[in-house]
Every structure is written in structure tokens, then in C-alpha cells.
Scaffold this motif. Sequence first.
Motif, PDB file in Angstrom:
ATOM      1  N   LEU A 160      11.032  21.316  13.150  1.00  0.00           N
ATOM      2  CA  LEU A 160      10.570  19.934  13.014  1.00  0.00           C
ATOM      3  C   LEU A 160      10.662  19.246  14.370  1.00  0.00           C
ATOM      4  CD1 LEU A 160      12.147  18.608   9.703  1.00  0.00           C
ATOM      5  CD2 LEU A 160       9.922  19.648  10.062  1.00  0.00           C
ATOM      6  N   LYS A 161       9.555  18.638  14.792  1.00  0.00           N
ATOM      7  CA  LYS A 161       9.545  17.831  16.003  1.00  0.00           C
ATOM      8  C   LYS A 161       9.433  16.378  15.567  1.00  0.00           C
ATOM      9  CE  LYS A 161       7.723  21.328  19.120  1.00  0.00           C
ATOM     10  NZ  LYS A 161       6.697  21.666  20.157  1.00  0.00           N
ATOM     11  N   LEU A 162      10.564  15.670  15.626  1.00  0.00           N
ATOM     12  CA  LEU A 162      10.651  14.320  15.077  1.00  0.00           C
ATOM     13  C   LEU A 162      10.464  13.270  16.165  1.00  0.00           C
ATOM     14  CD1 LEU A 162      13.770  14.742  12.780  1.00  0.00           C
ATOM     15  CD2 LEU A 162      11.399  14.612  12.048  1.00  0.00           C
ATOM     16  N   LYS A 163       9.685  12.254  15.849  1.00  0.00           N
ATOM     17  CA  LYS A 163       9.573  11.075  16.704  1.00  0.00           C
ATOM     18  C   LYS A 163      10.017   9.868  15.893  1.00  0.00           C
ATOM     19  CE  LYS A 163       6.466   8.100  19.372  1.00  0.00           C
ATOM     20  NZ  LYS A 163       7.408   8.003  20.509  1.00  0.00           N
ATOM     21  N   GLN A 164      11.082   9.217  16.333  1.00  0.00           N
ATOM     22  CA  GLN A 164      11.554   8.011  15.662  1.00  0.00           C
ATOM     23  C   GLN A 164      11.059   6.814  16.449  1.00  0.00           C
ATOM     24  OE1 GLN A 164      14.348   5.475  16.269  1.00  0.00           O
ATOM     25  NE2 GLN A 164      13.503   4.627  14.394  1.00  0.00           N
ATOM     26  N   SER A 165      10.311   5.940  15.788  1.00  0.00           N
ATOM     27  CA  SER A 165       9.740   4.794  16.492  1.00  0.00           C
ATOM     28  C   SER A 165       9.409   3.699  15.485  1.00  0.00           C
ATOM     29  CB  SER A 165       8.489   5.218  17.268  1.00  0.00           C
ATOM     30  OG  SER A 165       8.026   4.167  18.085  1.00  0.00           O
ATOM     31  N   VAL A 166       8.751   2.653  15.970  1.00  0.00           N
ATOM     32  CA  VAL A 166       8.340   1.553  15.110  1.00  0.00           C
ATOM     33  C   VAL A 166       7.056   1.929  14.379  1.00  0.00           C
ATOM     34  CG1 VAL A 166       9.420  -0.177  16.561  1.00  0.00           C
ATOM     35  CG2 VAL A 166       7.049   0.467  16.989  1.00  0.00           C
ATOM     36  N   ALA A 167       6.770   1.202  13.316  1.00  0.00           N
ATOM     37  CA  ALA A 167       5.656   1.552  12.444  1.00  0.00           C
ATOM     38  C   ALA A 167       4.318   1.579  13.169  1.00  0.00           C
ATOM     39  CB  ALA A 167       5.601   0.576  11.259  1.00  0.00           C
ATOM     40  N   THR A 168       4.060   0.576  13.996  1.00  0.00           N
ATOM     41  CA  THR A 168       2.764   0.516  14.670  1.00  0.00           C
ATOM     42  C   THR A 168       2.548   1.703  15.590  1.00  0.00           C
ATOM     43  OG1 THR A 168       3.865  -0.978  16.231  1.00  0.00           O
ATOM     44  CG2 THR A 168       2.433  -1.975  14.567  1.00  0.00           C
ATOM     45  N   GLU A 169       3.592   2.136  16.286  1.00  0.00           N
ATOM     46  CA  GLU A 169       3.474   3.283  17.189  1.00  0.00           C
ATOM     47  C   GLU A 169       3.300   4.580  16.406  1.00  0.00           C
ATOM     48  OE1 GLU A 169       3.482   5.953  20.376  1.00  0.00           O
ATOM     49  OE2 GLU A 169       2.895   3.855  20.156  1.00  0.00           O
ATOM     50  N   LEU A 170       3.972   4.702  15.270  1.00  0.00           N
ATOM     51  CA  LEU A 170       3.849   5.916  14.465  1.00  0.00           C
ATOM     52  C   LEU A 170       2.441   6.049  13.884  1.00  0.00           C
ATOM     53  CD1 LEU A 170       7.269   5.907  12.581  1.00  0.00           C
ATOM     54  CD2 LEU A 170       6.626   7.236  14.597  1.00  0.00           C
ATOM     55  N   VAL A 171       1.893   4.951  13.386  1.00  0.00           N
ATOM     56  CA  VAL A 171       0.527   4.986  12.852  1.00  0.00           C
ATOM     57  C   VAL A 171      -0.457   5.343  13.959  1.00  0.00           C
ATOM     58  CG1 VAL A 171      -1.316   3.601  11.840  1.00  0.00           C
ATOM     59  CG2 VAL A 171       1.010   3.423  10.941  1.00  0.00           C
ATOM     60  N   ALA A 172      -0.246   4.784  15.158  1.00  0.00           N
ATOM     61  CA  ALA A 172      -1.111   5.133  16.289  1.00  0.00           C
ATOM     62  C   ALA A 172      -0.991   6.612  16.620  1.00  0.00           C
ATOM     63  CB  ALA A 172      -0.747   4.285  17.504  1.00  0.00           C
ATOM     64  N   GLY A 173       0.217   7.162  16.514  1.00  0.00           N
ATOM     65  CA  GLY A 173       0.418   8.586  16.773  1.00  0.00           C
ATOM     66  C   GLY A 173      -0.326   9.465  15.790  1.00  0.00           C
ATOM     67  N   VAL A 174      -0.364   9.050  14.531  1.00  0.00           N
ATOM     68  CA  VAL A 174      -1.127   9.802  13.522  1.00  0.00           C
ATOM     69  C   VAL A 174      -2.621   9.710  13.827  1.00  0.00           C
ATOM     70  CG1 VAL A 174      -1.744   9.919  11.071  1.00  0.00           C
ATOM     71  CG2 VAL A 174       0.633   9.520  11.742  1.00  0.00           C
ATOM     72  N   ARG A 175      -3.082   8.521  14.158  1.00  0.00           N
ATOM     73  CA  ARG A 175      -4.516   8.343  14.455  1.00  0.00           C
ATOM     74  C   ARG A 175      -4.935   9.149  15.682  1.00  0.00           C
ATOM     75  NH1 ARG A 175      -4.409   2.596  12.402  1.00  0.00           N
ATOM     76  NH2 ARG A 175      -5.779   2.696  10.583  1.00  0.00           N
ATOM     77  N   ASP A 176      -4.049   9.253  16.675  1.00  0.00           N
ATOM     78  CA  ASP A 176      -4.370   9.956  17.913  1.00  0.00           C
ATOM     79  C   ASP A 176      -4.044  11.444  17.846  1.00  0.00           C
ATOM     80  OD1 ASP A 176      -5.154   7.557  18.939  1.00  0.00           O
ATOM     81  OD2 ASP A 176      -3.358   7.223  20.138  1.00  0.00           O
ATOM     82  N   ASN A 177      -3.581  11.907  16.666  1.00  0.00           N
ATOM     83  CA  ASN A 177      -3.271  13.322  16.454  1.00  0.00           C
ATOM     84  C   ASN A 177      -2.048  13.802  17.237  1.00  0.00           C
ATOM     85  OD1 ASN A 177      -5.588  13.858  14.741  1.00  0.00           O
ATOM     86  ND2 ASN A 177      -6.811  13.642  16.589  1.00  0.00           N
ATOM     87  N   ARG A 178      -1.214  12.860  17.689  1.00  0.00           N
ATOM     88  CA  ARG A 178       0.050  13.269  18.285  1.00  0.00           C
ATOM     89  C   ARG A 178       1.064  13.617  17.211  1.00  0.00           C
ATOM     90  NH1 ARG A 178       1.958   8.683  20.349  1.00  0.00           N
ATOM     91  NH2 ARG A 178       0.144   7.367  19.944  1.00  0.00           N
ATOM     92  N   LEU A 179       0.847  13.103  15.996  1.00  0.00           N
ATOM     93  CA  LEU A 179       1.709  13.374  14.847  1.00  0.00           C
ATOM     94  C   LEU A 179       0.845  13.868  13.703  1.00  0.00           C
ATOM     95  CD1 LEU A 179       3.829  10.092  14.959  1.00  0.00           C
ATOM     96  CD2 LEU A 179       4.543  12.341  15.792  1.00  0.00           C
ATOM     97  N   GLU A 180       1.369  14.827  12.933  1.00  0.00           N
ATOM     98  CA  GLU A 180       0.620  15.294  11.761  1.00  0.00           C
ATOM     99  C   GLU A 180       0.672  14.266  10.642  1.00  0.00           C
ATOM    100  OE1 GLU A 180       0.556  19.608  10.708  1.00  0.00           O
ATOM    101  OE2 GLU A 180       2.233  19.664  12.132  1.00  0.00           O
ATOM    102  N   PHE A 181       1.846  13.708  10.431  1.00  0.00           N
ATOM    103  CA  PHE A 181       1.965  12.612   9.477  1.00  0.00           C
ATOM    104  C   PHE A 181       3.210  11.811   9.805  1.00  0.00           C
ATOM    105  CE2 PHE A 181       4.426  15.947   7.399  1.00  0.00           C
ATOM    106  CZ  PHE A 181       5.450  15.289   6.735  1.00  0.00           C
ATOM    107  N   ALA A 182       3.341  10.666   9.179  1.00  0.00           N
ATOM    108  CA  ALA A 182       4.490   9.797   9.416  1.00  0.00           C
ATOM    109  C   ALA A 182       5.035   9.307   8.095  1.00  0.00           C
ATOM    110  CB  ALA A 182       4.096   8.613  10.301  1.00  0.00           C
ATOM    111  N   VAL A 183       6.333   9.112   8.047  1.00  0.00           N
ATOM    112  CA  VAL A 183       6.989   8.443   6.924  1.00  0.00           C
ATOM    113  C   VAL A 183       7.536   7.147   7.496  1.00  0.00           C
ATOM    114  CG1 VAL A 183       8.705   8.603   5.104  1.00  0.00           C
ATOM    115  CG2 VAL A 183       7.584  10.674   5.929  1.00  0.00           C
ATOM    116  N   THR A 184       6.923   6.049   7.120  1.00  0.00           N
ATOM    117  CA  THR A 184       7.187   4.796   7.814  1.00  0.00           C
ATOM    118  C   THR A 184       6.938   3.608   6.901  1.00  0.00           C
ATOM    119  OG1 THR A 184       6.485   3.433   9.700  1.00  0.00           O
ATOM    120  CG2 THR A 184       4.802   4.799   8.682  1.00  0.00           C
ATOM    121  N   ARG A 185       7.499   2.482   7.273  1.00  0.00           N
ATOM    122  CA  ARG A 185       7.143   1.258   6.563  1.00  0.00           C
ATOM    123  C   ARG A 185       5.682   0.948   6.887  1.00  0.00           C
ATOM    124  NH1 ARG A 185       6.785  -3.736   9.063  1.00  0.00           N
ATOM    125  NH2 ARG A 185       7.270  -3.754  11.293  1.00  0.00           N
TER     126      ARG A 185
END
Length: 303
Positions: free
Chosen positions: A122-147
Motif C-alpha cells: 500500500l502506498k498511502l498519501k495522507q492529505s486534505v480532501a481537496t488534494e486527495l480528490v485532485a490526486g484521483v482526477r490526475d491519476n496519482r491515486l487509484e482511489f481515496a477514502v476521504t471526507r
Amino acid sequence: MTLQQLRDLMAVVEHGGFRAAARALHVSQGGLTKSLARFEKEHGVSLIERHAKGVILTPQGEEFVRYARSVLFEANRTEEWLRRVREPRAPCVRLGVSIEPTLKFVPAVLADFRRVQPDVTLKLKQSVATELVAGVRDNRLEFAVTRIPLHFDASDMHVDVLIETESVVVGRSNHPLASATELSELVNCDWVILGEQDLPGAHDETIWELFQEQSLGAPRIAAVTDSLFGVLSMLIESDCLARLPRSVVRHPLAQGLLTALPLKRPVRRYSIALVHKASQQLTPEARTLAAMLASFARLTRST
């Protein structure tokens, strides 16, 4: 249109200019310039503008780059699959998590996931919701569990709400205002915000909105940090306050050290969701992890 043309474009964007991109790609600067100019002419678009300090994307370019990045992500993933077939390597799942999933969901399912998928990292990125959603949109993250962020545009996302939870105002257990019942009593306090330092306004559970709702002016911000441990350390060692998920106070690391102030006005509840791009299929490993996280959330709701 070829993948190489898309890679040329992304190199120019990511390196901030043709010279640096040409060095990274090991091609001539003139050849790279002509290649992208020909691409723009053939398709009747203007993607890049040159400036003294480098290049910037045009409005068309900003929109096109999002598609180009997605295409290259899928192409790279396809090539990676072919490499794994030839030379098997341990797969990984790139997961983004906000505060509450960091403390609650991921640790709870990690042991079970390791038993089912012992070779997956698991490669985890802990961040704020807006950054995590941007990461999913930009394909830096496969998915996010976030508020779910305020004003969240879910048109291109698959969103599976896991739980409803709430945030509270938190301070050290012996804070001089630990018994405060009104936010107005806290206007002279210093606040710590958990968020991206380079993204103004992109903060998890920021105190700004509570102050605005009650017309209390601007809160006194002592520090902004992207580290949950940094927030906890500052709260424990000072009279600073923060707005955080209630689960932080209940976590064993904080029990007896932090307390939630008993404010009378109800603190806004919000949703924790599993988010991934609707247009892309999760890898088998990511699907397994997502299913385990969703199952744990259902058990949490029923207890």
C-alpha cells in the motif's frame, strides 16, 4: 495523435519549458518545438504559450492536459501489466486518505488485506480532501477514502458514502477554556489548521467556516501544517485549538491528552466516502481493498 506526442506535451508542461523537456527526453529542443507546433496545427488547437519565464497552458491546453494525463496513465498501466507478465513484480495500490480513515479504516483492514494480498504494497498519501480528490482526477491515486469537500463536483467520479461523522473543536485536556460552550469565547485563541500549506483554503475541517457562520471575524491562525502528528503535538504543548474529527480525541494516542470542547451549537456533520474515477476500472488489488474498507464501514455503522 500518438502517445509520444502526448508524452512530449506533458514533458514540456511538467518541466516548465522546451529546453528542460528536451533534456529529459534526450531529444533536440528544435525537434520538440516543431513536433508540438505541428500537432497544434494539425488539430487546430492552441495548447501552449511561450513567456519569458517559460511556458504556460492556454485554456484549451489546461483542458486537454487532463485528458492527455488520463490517456498516458492508462497507457503506462497497460505497459506495466505487460512488464508484470514478462517479469512478475509485487503490485501496489496507491490510496489517498484523509484524517479519519488514517486513524480508523486503514489500520483496521490492513491486517486482513495483508492476509489476502500478502505481496501487495500500500502506498498511502495522507492529505486534505481537496488534494486527495485532485490526486484521483490526475491519476496519482487509484482511489481515496476521504471526507466529501464542500461544493464537490462528482460528475466524473464514483462516490460510495461509507459513514457520516462530525468534527469538533479540540484542545489539550487542561486547556483554560476546556469548558467553553460558545465559539465567541474562543475568538482570542490561536488556531492550528491541518492543510496543504501551498493551497490556501484547502483545509480539512477548517475553523474559518464556523467563524464566518457566527460573524466572528477572522480566526487567529498560529500555524498551518500538513502533518496530523504536527497538529497533535502543537495542541498538547500549547493553548492552541483546532477543528478535527471527533475520532482524533477518541484515538488511544490522544486519550487523556486532548478534549473536545462542549460547544452548544451543533458541529456540522459530514460524509466519509470512497472516491474513484468513474471512467477507470480499479485494479483487482485496489478492488479488494476498496471492498474491505466498505465492509468495515458497514460494520462500524451497525455497532
